[in-house]
Design an enzyme around this catalytic site. Sequence first.
Site, PDB file in Angstrom:
ATOM      1  N   THR A  46      -2.006  64.663 -46.580  1.00 49.69           N
ATOM      2  CA  THR A  46      -0.683  64.665 -45.965  1.00 49.69           C
ATOM      3  C   THR A  46       0.379  64.189 -46.943  1.00 49.69           C
ATOM      4  O   THR A  46       1.549  64.543 -46.824  1.00 49.69           O
ATOM      5  CB  THR A  46      -0.682  63.792 -44.696  1.00 49.69           C
ATOM      6  OG1 THR A  46      -1.750  64.220 -43.848  1.00 49.69           O
ATOM      7  CG2 THR A  46       0.629  63.887 -43.940  1.00 49.69           C
ATOM      8  N   TYR A 134     -14.233  60.893 -47.430  1.00 50.08           N
ATOM      9  CA  TYR A 134     -13.344  61.809 -46.711  1.00 50.08           C
ATOM     10  C   TYR A 134     -13.981  63.187 -46.712  1.00 50.08           C
ATOM     11  O   TYR A 134     -14.016  63.874 -47.729  1.00 50.08           O
ATOM     12  CB  TYR A 134     -11.975  61.818 -47.396  1.00 50.08           C
ATOM     13  CG  TYR A 134     -10.924  62.729 -46.816  1.00 50.08           C
ATOM     14  CD1 TYR A 134     -11.033  63.295 -45.549  1.00 50.08           C
ATOM     15  CD2 TYR A 134      -9.774  63.005 -47.558  1.00 50.08           C
ATOM     16  CE1 TYR A 134     -10.045  64.115 -45.037  1.00 50.08           C
ATOM     17  CE2 TYR A 134      -8.778  63.825 -47.053  1.00 50.08           C
ATOM     18  CZ  TYR A 134      -8.914  64.380 -45.808  1.00 50.08           C
ATOM     19  OH  TYR A 134      -7.925  65.193 -45.310  1.00 50.08           O
ATOM     20  N   LYS A 162     -13.856  59.081 -43.223  1.00 45.77           N
ATOM     21  CA  LYS A 162     -12.914  59.888 -42.456  1.00 45.77           C
ATOM     22  C   LYS A 162     -13.594  61.235 -42.263  1.00 45.77           C
ATOM     23  O   LYS A 162     -13.734  62.016 -43.209  1.00 45.77           O
ATOM     24  CB  LYS A 162     -11.594  60.051 -43.201  1.00 45.77           C
ATOM     25  CG  LYS A 162     -10.607  60.985 -42.505  1.00 45.77           C
ATOM     26  CD  LYS A 162      -9.358  61.193 -43.356  1.00 45.77           C
ATOM     27  CE  LYS A 162      -8.412  62.201 -42.705  1.00 45.77           C
ATOM     28  NZ  LYS A 162      -7.218  62.470 -43.560  1.00 45.77           N
ATOM     29  N   VAL A 204      -7.741  58.486 -38.729  1.00 46.56           N
ATOM     30  CA  VAL A 204      -6.795  58.596 -39.838  1.00 46.56           C
ATOM     31  C   VAL A 204      -5.842  59.699 -39.421  1.00 46.56           C
ATOM     32  O   VAL A 204      -6.205  60.874 -39.398  1.00 46.56           O
ATOM     33  CB  VAL A 204      -7.490  58.921 -41.165  1.00 46.56           C
ATOM     34  CG1 VAL A 204      -6.458  58.996 -42.288  1.00 46.56           C
ATOM     35  CG2 VAL A 204      -8.541  57.866 -41.489  1.00 46.56           C
TER      36      VAL A 204
END
Length: 296
Positions: A46, A134, A162, A204
């Site tokens: 992001t 992740y 995540k 998250v």
Amino acid sequence: MNFGSIMTAMVTPFTESGDIDYTATRNLINHLLANGTDALVVAGTTGESPTLTNEEKVELFKFTVQTVAGRAPVIAGTGSNSTRESIDLTIQAEEAGVDGIMLVVPYYNKPCQDGLYQHFKTIAQTTTLPVMLYNIPGRSALNMLPETIIRLADVPNITSVKEASGDLDAVASIIEHTGDDFFVYTGDDSSTLPVLAIGGTGVVSVSAHIIGNEMQEMIHQFRSGNTKQAAAIHRRLLPIMKAMFAAPNPSPTKAALNLTGVPVGGVRLPMIALSDEEVASLKNVLELDDRAAVGF
């Protein structure tokens, strides 16, 4: 290390010329910490990490740590598809004073599962910081299997994941076969409540830029045993969560922030701004024609 219930994957504000806007970054950090964010993830997906140079990332890490001033954990996105490059950036992030590291599954080169294990273990051994794995196969073109994550959980400072595969069965398997000191976060906002229900830690989040307080209330109601109320909040938040991904992330999120009075500028190519039609649709979901900002 438990980083809280809502970790916000922070956008990176830019000036009109495309440089990092540190004044806007300071304002955004303070906005997020005042509106439901327990921890900040900096220079993740992001945050447009593929468009940031390593020098920009390190400066952003330093600035965020200084601005947060101990109010919340700061997690640095230092993962890449190069183990050596990730090690170098991880060392610099630790020197910058961050509280943890997030390492994405290597993209493009598609290693085998044992290659993933060796990659993450090797990076983790170069830092004293807690490491969050992740897994995001939609972007990395490679799914890290639950068995690999479970195996990596035995590395002392790999403390969380995540999980953004969208596979609740995989999430359940990871939770079932790791200890209470390993924390499982979803990377999908709309899966927050389902993941909590099967024993996950939190999310998250992208949507927390806009609805952090509302998401915290949903989590509070669930953990207080008010599952019907939590489910009702979940249903009310879903349209906004979906709107944040109606176009490639983070274009909708930046547009929503700009619309709701938290200026963060535009995106860097190859990302592009929302079309007029997409902005109109976003405003409708946020109900900005009738109210100054979202809320319930």
